[in-house]
Enzyme design. Structure first.
Site, PDB file in Angstrom:
ATOM      1  CB  ILE A  31      25.407  22.675   7.493  1.00 19.83           C
ATOM      2  CG1 ILE A  31      26.354  22.629   6.286  1.00 19.83           C
ATOM      3  CG2 ILE A  31      25.981  23.548   8.613  1.00 19.83           C
ATOM      4  CD1 ILE A  31      26.531  23.937   5.566  1.00 19.83           C
ATOM      5  CB  THR A 159       8.430  20.612   1.949  1.00 17.48           C
ATOM      6  OG1 THR A 159       9.537  19.766   1.646  1.00 17.48           O
ATOM      7  CG2 THR A 159       7.143  19.924   1.546  1.00 17.48           C
ATOM      8  CE  LYS A 185      13.737  21.573  -3.826  1.00 16.08           C
ATOM      9  NZ  LYS A 185      14.675  21.980  -2.749  1.00 16.08           N
ATOM     10  CD  GLU A 188      17.736  24.583  -0.988  1.00 12.29           C
ATOM     11  OE1 GLU A 188      16.670  23.952  -1.039  1.00 12.29           O
ATOM     12  OE2 GLU A 188      17.868  25.737  -1.446  1.00 12.29           O
ATOM     13  CG  LEU A 189      18.705  25.591   3.861  1.00 13.14           C
ATOM     14  CD1 LEU A 189      18.107  26.892   4.374  1.00 13.14           C
ATOM     15  CD2 LEU A 189      20.229  25.706   3.804  1.00 13.14           C
ATOM     16  CB  SER A 239      10.341  32.690   1.115  1.00 15.73           C
ATOM     17  OG  SER A 239      10.773  32.391  -0.185  1.00 15.73           O
ATOM     18  CB  THR A 242      10.331  30.775  -3.221  1.00 11.32           C
ATOM     19  OG1 THR A 242      11.650  31.183  -2.878  1.00 11.32           O
ATOM     20  CG2 THR A 242      10.399  29.473  -3.977  1.00 11.32           C
ATOM     21  CD  GLU A 260       1.763  27.962   5.332  1.00 12.05           C
ATOM     22  OE1 GLU A 260       2.232  29.130   5.259  1.00 12.05           O
ATOM     23  OE2 GLU A 260       2.042  27.159   6.218  1.00 12.05           O
ATOM     24  CB  CYS A 295       4.669  30.067   8.204  1.00 12.67           C
ATOM     25  SG  CYS A 295       3.710  28.643   8.673  1.00 12.67           S
ATOM     26  CD  GLU A 394       7.688  34.737   7.357  1.00 14.91           C
ATOM     27  OE1 GLU A 394       8.073  34.608   6.186  1.00 14.91           O
ATOM     28  OE2 GLU A 394       6.879  33.962   7.896  1.00 14.91           O
ATOM     29  CD1 TRP A 460      -1.033  25.719   7.624  1.00  8.86           C
ATOM     30  CD2 TRP A 460      -1.555  25.785   9.808  1.00  8.86           C
ATOM     31  NE1 TRP A 460      -0.053  26.434   8.260  1.00  8.86           N
ATOM     32  CE2 TRP A 460      -0.337  26.479   9.606  1.00  8.86           C
ATOM     33  CE3 TRP A 460      -2.068  25.700  11.090  1.00  8.86           C
ATOM     34  CZ2 TRP A 460       0.360  27.083  10.648  1.00  8.86           C
ATOM     35  CZ3 TRP A 460      -1.370  26.296  12.134  1.00  8.86           C
ATOM     36  CH2 TRP A 460      -0.174  26.973  11.907  1.00  8.86           C
TER      37      TRP A 460
HETATM   38  N1  LIG Z   1       6.174  29.834   5.145  1.00 11.90           N
HETATM   39  C1  LIG Z   1       7.084  29.083   5.697  1.00 11.90           C
HETATM   40  O1  LIG Z   1       6.763  28.121   6.378  1.00 11.90           O
HETATM   41  C2  LIG Z   1       8.518  29.350   5.447  1.00 11.90           C
HETATM   42  C3  LIG Z   1       8.984  30.618   5.163  1.00 11.90           C
HETATM   43  N2  LIG Z   1      10.306  30.810   4.971  1.00 11.90           N
HETATM   44  C4  LIG Z   1      10.776  32.177   4.707  1.00 11.90           C
HETATM   45  O2  LIG Z   1      11.623  32.121   3.588  1.00 11.90           O
HETATM   46  C5  LIG Z   1      12.858  32.727   3.859  1.00 11.90           C
HETATM   47  C6  LIG Z   1      13.939  32.073   3.052  1.00 11.90           C
HETATM   48  O3  LIG Z   1      14.033  30.686   3.344  1.00 11.90           O
HETATM   49  P1  LIG Z   1      14.310  29.674   2.144  1.00 11.90           P
HETATM   50  O4  LIG Z   1      14.653  28.319   2.594  1.00 11.90           O
HETATM   51  O5  LIG Z   1      15.296  30.307   1.241  1.00 11.90           O
HETATM   52  O6  LIG Z   1      12.834  29.566   1.496  1.00 11.90           O
HETATM   53  P2  LIG Z   1      12.434  29.253   0.040  1.00 11.90           P
HETATM   54  O7  LIG Z   1      11.046  29.679  -0.155  1.00 11.90           O
HETATM   55  O8  LIG Z   1      13.436  29.748  -0.921  1.00 11.90           O
HETATM   56  O9  LIG Z   1      12.507  27.640   0.007  1.00 11.90           O
HETATM   57  C7  LIG Z   1      11.421  26.792   0.228  1.00 11.90           C
HETATM   58  C8  LIG Z   1      11.483  25.637  -0.771  1.00 11.90           C
HETATM   59  O10 LIG Z   1      11.360  26.129  -2.097  1.00 11.90           O
HETATM   60  C9  LIG Z   1      12.427  25.657  -2.912  1.00 11.90           C
HETATM   61  N3  LIG Z   1      12.686  26.650  -3.958  1.00 11.90           N
HETATM   62  C10 LIG Z   1      13.479  27.761  -3.879  1.00 11.90           C
HETATM   63  N4  LIG Z   1      13.455  28.423  -5.055  1.00 11.90           N
HETATM   64  C11 LIG Z   1      12.627  27.746  -5.884  1.00 11.90           C
HETATM   65  C12 LIG Z   1      12.184  27.936  -7.227  1.00 11.90           C
HETATM   66  N5  LIG Z   1      12.586  28.976  -7.954  1.00 11.90           N
HETATM   67  N6  LIG Z   1      11.326  27.046  -7.750  1.00 11.90           N
HETATM   68  C13 LIG Z   1      10.892  25.996  -7.027  1.00 11.90           C
HETATM   69  N7  LIG Z   1      11.291  25.745  -5.761  1.00 11.90           N
HETATM   70  C14 LIG Z   1      12.144  26.610  -5.191  1.00 11.90           C
HETATM   71  C15 LIG Z   1      13.546  25.459  -1.917  1.00 11.90           C
HETATM   72  O11 LIG Z   1      14.544  24.624  -2.430  1.00 11.90           O
HETATM   73  C16 LIG Z   1      12.792  24.863  -0.749  1.00 11.90           C
HETATM   74  O12 LIG Z   1      12.547  23.494  -0.970  1.00 11.90           O
HETATM   75  C17 LIG Z   1      13.010  32.606   5.348  1.00 11.90           C
HETATM   76  O13 LIG Z   1      13.839  33.589   5.849  1.00 11.90           O
HETATM   77  C18 LIG Z   1      11.598  32.773   5.811  1.00 11.90           C
HETATM   78  O14 LIG Z   1      11.288  34.131   5.936  1.00 11.90           O
HETATM   79  C19 LIG Z   1      11.192  29.779   4.991  1.00 11.90           C
HETATM   80  C20 LIG Z   1      10.784  28.498   5.264  1.00 11.90           C
HETATM   81  C21 LIG Z   1       9.420  28.202   5.570  1.00 11.90           C
HETATM   82  N1  LIG Z   2       2.939  23.781  13.546  1.00 13.77           N
HETATM   83  C1  LIG Z   2       3.252  23.617  12.195  1.00 13.77           C
HETATM   84  C2  LIG Z   2       3.456  24.926  11.465  1.00 13.77           C
HETATM   85  C3  LIG Z   2       3.912  24.715  10.108  1.00 13.77           C
HETATM   86  C4  LIG Z   2       4.380  25.873   9.288  1.00 13.77           C
HETATM   87  O1  LIG Z   2       5.290  26.628   9.662  1.00 13.77           O
HETATM   88  O2  LIG Z   2       3.857  25.977   8.169  1.00 13.77           O
HETATM   89 NA    NA Z   3      20.939  21.382   7.905  1.00 11.77          NA
END
Ligand SMILES: NC(=O)C1=CN([C@@H]2O[C@H](COP(=O)(O)OP(=O)(O)OC[C@H]3O[C@@H](n4cnc5c(N)ncnc54)[C@H](O)[C@@H]3O)[C@@H](O)[C@H]2O)C=CC1
Ligand SMILES: NCCCC(=O)O
Ligand code: NA
Length: 505
Positions: A31, A159, A185, A188-189, A239, A242, A260, A295, A394, A460
């Site tokens: 999307i 990731t 992996k 999916e978004l 997150s 997760t 992370e 993050c 967050e 990092w």
């Molecule tokens: N620390 C960071 O860089 C990030 C933090 N977030 C936070 O997470 C919140 C939710 O975003 P999401 O995309 O839903 O994050 P998420 O943590 O659910 O997804 C991150 C990755 O983990 C995978 N995943 C999800 N459930 C899993 C499981 N049970 N076992 C193994 N892999 C799994 C997802 O498919 C994706 O590849 C956001 O609102 C934000 O607050 C989201 C993305 C990056």
């Molecule tokens: N400048 C890259 C930050 C990456 C992250 O959100 O983990």
């Molecule tokens: Na997308």
């Protein structure tokens, strides 16, 4: 630079060096968050595909063309990947913008970082050859000990969507440099550019199975990867909830993880800043770039009371000036959030802040000129109390909350008043004070007179609930190496003489 018109590739799973349809043949929509339209689709892997990919990775480790390579040989693959990514830079940046919603120029700069990161880990792979076997001096002459640094094995890399190809690279490049075989992996978004990395690996002739790419849902593709008994390690960015699930599942197999997991990082601004506009710009950049979905966002502004009115006035002037538009438009500085779910989640954070008594000083809603797409105005929230959700949780969107302070002690206490510990920033002319804050901040990263710049050479990662382990730099290579002690008895003519020899009885 003109933004190219491009074809959207349709790919399968990348397993054992080739494209393979998922066993269950399912696909997920891709999307565009700027238009809310489906522009393509991605394959949805399940446990069956995970098992096939893990076997392919294990075979790769057992074959000479990957398992017996030197660091210098692997460096050639990494450099070839970097060159192909660079060749496709405009197209990859466009795909990333369409899939993720980040402004095109940010996406293009992420692709530059991807190239630099693959090149950097190529250098480290080469350097590994001379550090592969090192002697450890002992206090005895009858033994000789060496330490081998060898690939850890088959690694699972999970990731997020905020830096799709860059977060993939932060894990894939060091894993391959170390000689591991990997299963990636992506989220999916936003998986489109990570799938293109598969095509690039195929083109450069990366040995089959060295990198496998499984797109799909977290619970269907990510979870079986974590629980697979033949996966030696999981590296995860995403997150907190997760991260907890992954750590719990990995613990059942005593599988190492690096996590992370986001944050709620502070930016402390003193009244002795070098320049008002410069400080305001770093404050905005610290929270609003990447559409606020980073993050390390310094999303809690801790502002010295003496300059608060003047600073906030100027901050609002700058905020009003931020161009919010389709991220493919030139000069866009704030695009849409990644998904409807994220859009609703961020609006909910804002309405809860209002209900809890905070003031929405600016923003808080969809920009009036954009009636489609997951856009939210850059938002500044004041009258914040430390018991409020907006202070503690967050948001992962363009939302800055502000609190004022009088004394240094108060500022430190506010900065550390969080369960997270990823980044922390201080803006002040007084470098001794910056030094005191550097020591006091409970975080893995400190920025002085800036916020967010991120280079591939330093480490990092965070502490507290932001996770553990370090990515980037030489630290990341260590995540993918097994340290093996090899001790040899060299006085082979001498008996060990622990037991009585039967011949002497
Ligand atoms: N620390 C960071 O860089 C990030 C933090 N977030 C936070 O997470 C919140 C939710 O975003 P999401 O995309 O839903 O994050 P998420 O943590 O659910 O997804 C991150 C990755 O983990 C995978 N995943 C999800 N459930 C899993 C499981 N049970 N076992 C193994 N892999 C799994 C997802 O498919 C994706 O590849 C956001 O609102 C934000 O607050 C989201 C993305 C990056
Ligand atoms: N400048 C890259 C930050 C990456 C992250 O959100 O983990
Ligand atoms: Na997308």
């Amino acid at each position: 630079m003109a933004i190219p018109n491009i074809r959207i590739p349709s790919r399968q799973l990348f397993i054992d060096g080739e494209w393979r349809e998922p066993v269950k043949k399912n696909r997920l929509p891709a999307i565009n968050p700027a238009t809310e339209e489906i522009f393509g689709d991605i394959p949805a892997a399940t446990a069956e595909d995970v098992d096939i990919a893990v076997k392919a990775a294990r075979r790769a480790l057992g074959r000479d063309d990957w398992g017996s390579t030197t660091g210098a040989q692997r460096a050639k693959y990494l450099r070839a990947i970097a060159a192909k990514v660079l060749e496709r830079r405009p197209e990859l940046a466009t795909l990333e913008t369409i899939d993720n919603g980040k402004p095109w120029f940010e996406a293009a700069s992420d692709i530059d970082d991807v190239v630099a990161c693959f090149e950097y880990y190529a250098d480290l792979a080469e350097a590994l050859d001379s550090k592969k076997k090192t002697e450890v001096k002992l206090h005895l002459d009858s033994f000789k000990t060496h330490v081998f640094r060898e690939p850890l094995g088959v690694v699972g890399l999970i990731t997020p969507w905020n830096y799709p190809l860059l977060m993939t690279t932060w894990k894939v490049a060091p894993a391959l440099a170390a000689g591991c075989a990997a299963i990636l992996k992506p989220s999916e978004l936003a998986s489109i550019t990570s799938l293109e990395l598969g095509e690039i690996c195929r083109e450069v002739g990366l040995p089959p199975g060295a990198l496998n790419i499984l797109t799909g849902l977290g619970h269907e593709a990510g979870s079986p990867l974590v629980s697979h008994p033949d996966v030696d390690k999981i590296a995860f960015t995403g997150s907190g909830p997760t991260g907890v699930k992954i750590m719990t599942a990995a613990a059942q197999l005593v599988k190492p993880v690096t996590l992370e997991l986001g944050g709620k990082s502070p930016i402390v601004v003193f009244d002795d800043i070098h320049d008002l506009d410069i400080a305001v710009e770093w404050t905005l950049f610290g929270c609003f770039w990447t559409n606020g979905q980073i993050c390390s966002a310094t999303s809690r502004l801790i502002l010295q009371e003496t300059i608060a009115p003047q600073f906030l006035d100027r901050l609002l002037e700058w905020t009003k000036n931020i161009k919010i538009s389709d991220p493919l438009e030139e000069d866009c500085k704030l695009g849409p959030l990644i998904s409807r779910g994220q859009y609703e989640k961020v609006l909910k954070f804002i309405s809860t802040a209002k209900n809890e008594g905070a003031t929405i000083l600016y923003g808080g809603d969809r920009p009036q000129h954009l009636n489609k797409g997951y856009y939210i105005q850059p938002t500044v929230i004041t009258d914040v109390d430390t018991s409020m959700e907006i202070w503690k949780e967050e948001v992962f969107g363009p939302v800055l909350c502000v609190k004022t302070f009088k004394t240094e002690e108060e500022a430190i206490a506010l900065a550390n008043d969080t369960k997270y510990g990823l980044g922390a920033a201080i803006l002040s002319k007084d470098l001794e004070r910056c030094e005191r804050f550097t020591k006091a901040f409970q975080s893995g990263i400190v920025w002085i007179n800036c916020s967010q710049p991120c280079f591939w050479q330093p480490p990092w990662g965070g502490k507290k609930r932001s996770g553990f382990g370090r990515e980037l730099g030489e630290w990341s290579l260590e995540n993918y190496l097994n340290i093996k002690q090899v001790t040899q008895y060299v006085s082979t003519d001498e008996p060990w003489a622990f037991y009585k020899s039967p011949s002497k009885l």
